[in-house]
Design a protein around this motif. Sequence first.
Motif: not given
Length: 396
Positions: A196-200, A229-241, A160-169
């Motif tokens: 932490l996916r909302s950081g995207l 997609a299953a973790q709810g991460i892909l939807s933060h990046l684009l609408p997908y099939t 979590e510390q590594r991610i909050t430093e840079d959400y691109l991680r």
Amino acid sequence: MSKLPSLAAAAWLNEPALQRLFAVLAAAGGEGRVAGGAVRNALLGEAVTEVDVATTLSPEQVTEACTAAGMGVHPTGIDHGTVTVVVEHHPFEVTTLRHDVETDGRRAKVTFTDDWEADAQRRDFTMNALYCDAQGRIYDFVDGRADVEARRVIFVGDPEQRITEDYLRILRFFRFHARYGHGAPDAAGLQACTRLRSGLDGLSAERIRQEMFKLMAAPGAVPTLQLMAAQGILSHLLPYTDDWRVLARLPPDPVLRLAALASDPASMKSRWRLSNEEGARLRNTIAHVPPSPALRPREQRAILYQLGPGTWCDLVRLAWARSDASLEDAGWQALLDLPLRWNIPVLPVTGHDLIAAGVSPGPEIGVMLRSLEDWWVASDFQPSRDELLKRLNRGT
């Protein structure tokens, strides 16, 4: 812990340009070591294509020493301690050892240090926190070698510390898993990315595009995208099939895979700030009816002439992937190979020919040329220049 291997015999390490750079840094009172990806790939037995160097010298000291040695120096990332040094036409990113003093989830303020372990502790993954000196000795402060050999993508320290430093991680975690990982991803890392996916949402489109294109070209791209997609991460990046079968049947071409993944491919140029060429490829995948092996040969040639080989191949690959045909189907393969077997001809007449034949310059020239071209294409490109001009003289 087992003894670390030596990279002393590695051809890339013994390149004269790199060894000269090491020598210049040492003569200036510092030390340089290869850092990150080159060491990781060497341990995996994979090709080393880029060599980045970490050093105890400050950016100003690197600039002064390398300039005095006749090397080109460019301040490509000076705020973060990075300069690009060009040695005998070979560019190397040289970065001063550092640790973060302030982060906002996108960028970090850093302070420079001469502590190699401190530099390792601020890196993203253990497999990227390895160093190698000029003699091939490997330095491993975070047990990265074991994770490289096991092909585990593990955050350095607290995920979590590594991610909050840079959400691109978050995206880098999945990208490196798709490229290097075996088996299930690290559970702690996956949980942190999910929480932490909302950081995207605060990342720039350019950074998202860069990571996602690398991910979509990786060997494990499709199962990794499914996991995102299953973790709810892909939807933060684009609408997908969710037609994963089609994605799995496509070659590892990021634009082609994006055309199948995005529910609205045409919107992705602005969403991810794609290049004009990438945006045009995506638009063309939805702007034309795809070819089919059921078409007659002359119909195939006419469509290829209109589309051009690039769009033709994109449409064929997508249509083939969406079909029920085997990926070894001879008919689809022949369709894909048509641009290799048939050279697209050029209309044998030009506007100058029409003017020479007595047509007055002006908009009528274009109308007549298009009419002649339509007839020429419908005639399977057989009419010669003389035949086209005769047709013109007959009032076509």
